[in-house]
Design a protein around this motif. Sequence first.
Motif: not given
Length: 220
Positions: A108, A111, A159, A162-163
């Motif tokens: 992350e 990018s 993306e 990702f968390h």
Amino acid sequence: MAADAGARGEELNEGRRHLGALILAAGASTRLGQPKQMVRWNGETLVERAVRIAREAGAETVLVVLGAHHEQIFPILQPYQPELRILLNQRWAEGMGTSIALGAAVAERHSVDDLLVLTCDQVAVTAQHLRDLVAASHREHVVASTYAGRRGVPALFPEFSFHALQRLSGDRGARDLLQHEDVVHLPLPGGELDIDTPEDLEQLTAPGVSEPDTRAILGP
């Protein structure tokens, strides 16, 4: 004309999509009795092979998470820097989830838009399979590999996930995330074979077995 310009803009944005790969190589290989990352097959170590196929699949950023035996493995990977980023997971003994969480956080920060997650010892994985995972995502879906009646890695995580990856811990890795009904899945024949035991290694290194012949030892 405006519509054409918009279409061209979408194509340009699509070309800028940043694909990353996270190679999980932190385990202790206790059942094998030697670091599986350093096992040589067809002229390269398994961890080097994982780096190679990730690059061949189009990954611009390649992250390798080390833990156990990192002192021995690091010199193998050092020549690939700075293109390759080596991460040291101090919590590797807690399980694969900690390595994925660490790698997702670094991805992350760099990018990365889409992240391929793979281990270094699934010898059935090819660059083409990784490319197929990316193509099946359409930037909207997590895509898992399926083998032996289950879903697993390699997997492609856009993306938006990702968390969730950064909250992982323990030894289940991303297995629970891959069971969601929205996850797309692609078959990976032989994906269940990894190099965990001396018997697995003996199969892999049998005389006459080369990478194109992997299916012969993996079965149909």
